[in-house]
Design an enzyme around this catalytic site. Structure first.
Site, PDB file in Angstrom:
ATOM      1  N   LYS A 104       0.831  -1.199   0.000  1.00  0.00           N
ATOM      2  CA  LYS A 104       0.000   0.000   0.000  1.00  0.00           C
ATOM      3  C   LYS A 104       0.879   1.268   0.000  1.00  0.00           C
ATOM      4  O   LYS A 104       2.096   1.198   0.210  1.00  0.00           O
ATOM      5  CB  LYS A 104      -0.929  -0.042   1.221  1.00  0.00           C
ATOM      6  CG  LYS A 104      -1.957  -1.184   1.180  1.00  0.00           C
ATOM      7  CD  LYS A 104      -2.774  -1.201   2.468  1.00  0.00           C
ATOM      8  CE  LYS A 104      -3.886  -2.245   2.435  1.00  0.00           C
ATOM      9  NZ  LYS A 104      -4.661  -2.247   3.713  1.00  0.00           N
ATOM     10  N   TYR A 116     -12.201  -2.770  -3.144  1.00  0.00           N
ATOM     11  CA  TYR A 116     -12.758  -2.796  -1.787  1.00  0.00           C
ATOM     12  C   TYR A 116     -14.287  -2.768  -1.775  1.00  0.00           C
ATOM     13  O   TYR A 116     -14.890  -2.351  -0.773  1.00  0.00           O
ATOM     14  CB  TYR A 116     -12.179  -1.644  -0.961  1.00  0.00           C
ATOM     15  CG  TYR A 116     -10.766  -1.913  -0.457  1.00  0.00           C
ATOM     16  CD1 TYR A 116     -10.471  -3.042   0.311  1.00  0.00           C
ATOM     17  CD2 TYR A 116      -9.716  -1.032  -0.731  1.00  0.00           C
ATOM     18  CE1 TYR A 116      -9.191  -3.297   0.781  1.00  0.00           C
ATOM     19  CE2 TYR A 116      -8.429  -1.275  -0.259  1.00  0.00           C
ATOM     20  CZ  TYR A 116      -8.173  -2.413   0.496  1.00  0.00           C
ATOM     21  OH  TYR A 116      -6.907  -2.655   0.979  1.00  0.00           O
ATOM     22  N   ASN A 159      -1.824   0.059   7.452  1.00  0.00           N
ATOM     23  CA  ASN A 159      -1.300  -1.283   7.760  1.00  0.00           C
ATOM     24  C   ASN A 159      -0.496  -1.908   6.628  1.00  0.00           C
ATOM     25  O   ASN A 159      -0.306  -3.124   6.577  1.00  0.00           O
ATOM     26  CB  ASN A 159      -2.424  -2.191   8.259  1.00  0.00           C
ATOM     27  CG  ASN A 159      -3.474  -2.461   7.205  1.00  0.00           C
ATOM     28  OD1 ASN A 159      -3.373  -1.963   6.079  1.00  0.00           O
ATOM     29  ND2 ASN A 159      -4.468  -3.255   7.550  1.00  0.00           N
ATOM     30  N   HIS A 204      -1.896  -5.342   1.544  1.00  0.00           N
ATOM     31  CA  HIS A 204      -3.129  -6.104   1.335  1.00  0.00           C
ATOM     32  C   HIS A 204      -2.751  -7.505   0.874  1.00  0.00           C
ATOM     33  O   HIS A 204      -1.804  -7.667   0.104  1.00  0.00           O
ATOM     34  CB  HIS A 204      -3.985  -5.451   0.239  1.00  0.00           C
ATOM     35  CG  HIS A 204      -5.078  -6.358  -0.235  1.00  0.00           C
ATOM     36  ND1 HIS A 204      -6.282  -6.465   0.421  1.00  0.00           N
ATOM     37  CD2 HIS A 204      -5.119  -7.258  -1.263  1.00  0.00           C
ATOM     38  CE1 HIS A 204      -7.025  -7.382  -0.194  1.00  0.00           C
ATOM     39  NE2 HIS A 204      -6.345  -7.874  -1.215  1.00  0.00           N
ATOM     40  N   GLU A 241      -9.451 -10.824  -7.385  1.00  0.00           N
ATOM     41  CA  GLU A 241      -8.451  -9.749  -7.268  1.00  0.00           C
ATOM     42  C   GLU A 241      -7.343  -9.897  -8.302  1.00  0.00           C
ATOM     43  O   GLU A 241      -6.892  -8.899  -8.875  1.00  0.00           O
ATOM     44  CB  GLU A 241      -7.858  -9.752  -5.855  1.00  0.00           C
ATOM     45  CG  GLU A 241      -8.868  -9.331  -4.789  1.00  0.00           C
ATOM     46  CD  GLU A 241      -8.362  -9.499  -3.367  1.00  0.00           C
ATOM     47  OE1 GLU A 241      -9.117  -9.170  -2.435  1.00  0.00           O
ATOM     48  OE2 GLU A 241      -7.211  -9.968  -3.171  1.00  0.00           O
TER      49      GLU A 241
END
Ligand code: UDP
Ligand code: MG
Length: 150
Positions: A9, A49, A112, A115, A126
Site C-alpha cells: 500500500k 474494496y 497497515n 493487502h 483480485e
C-alpha cells in the site's frame, strides 16, 4: 498451487519498505509470478474494496489506497493464500503477532502497509482485477525441492 494477490500500500512504498516486504515473501519460499508499480484510481480502489462499501472506514480506505502509488504483485506456492496472510499478520498492527509485517512496521489499522487476498475466491477476483492474463510469468525457482518435500 495457489496464487495470492498482494498490494504494498502507499505507506509501504512511501516508507521505503518495498524491498523489505518483498524479501519476506521471497524468503518464505513463495514464487513471484507478476509485479508492477502503479497509481490507483478511486474507481479501481472502489472495485477492489467493494465488499467494504458502506462501512465507516470505507471512504478513508479508498482515499488512502489511491493517495500515492502502490506495488502490486502475485505470488504462487502451496497454500500461498494462507501463508501470505500469516506473514502479513492481523488487520490491526497492534493486534498482529510480532514477526509479521504489520506488527513489525505498523501501528494503526488505517496504515497497515499491505493487502493480501483472504481466500481462493477473492484471490481469483483480485488477480483478474489487477492483472491481465499476459502479465503472469510461468517459471520455477531453482531449488524448490529445498522448499517443498514433494
Ligand atoms: N480498515 C480500516 N479500519 C477498519 C478496518 C479495516 O482502515 O476498522 C482498512 C485496513 O486498511 C484493512 C482494509 O480496510 O487492511 C480492509 O479491511 P479487511 O477487514 O478486509 O482487512 P485485511 O483483509 O486487509 O486484513
Ligand atoms: Mg480483506
Amino acid at each position: 498451487m495457489e496464487k495470492s494477490l498482494v498490494i504494498i500500500k502507499p505507506d509501504g512504498v512511501q516508507r521505503g519498505l518495498v524491498g523489505e516486504i518483498l524479501g519476506r515473501l521471497e524468503r518464505r519460499g513463495l514464487r513471484l509470478v507478476a509485479m508492477k508499480m502503479q497509481s490507483v484510481s478511486p474507481e479501481l480502489a472502489a472495485r477492489h474494496y467493494a465488499v467494504h462499501q458502506g462501512k465507516p472506514f470505507y471512504d478513508g480506505l479508498v482515499s488512502y489506497i489511491s493517495s500515492s502509488p502502490v506495488v502490486v504483485l502475485a505470488v504462487e506456492g502451496n497454500k500461498a493464500i494462507e501463508a501470505v496472510r500469516q506473514t502479513v499478520g492481523a488487520t490491526n498492527p497492534t493486534a498482529a503477532a510480532p514477526g509479521t509485517i504489520r506488527a513489525d512496521f505498523g501501528l494503526e489499522i488505517g496504515r497497515n502497509l499491505i493487502h493480501a487476498s483472504d481466500g481462493p475466491e477473492t484471490a481469483a477476483q483480485e488477480l483478474a482485477l489487477w492483472f491481465g492474463p499476459e502479465e503472469f510469468v510461468s517459471w520455477s525457482r531453482d531449488g524448490e525441492r529445498w522448499v517443498y518435500e514433494k
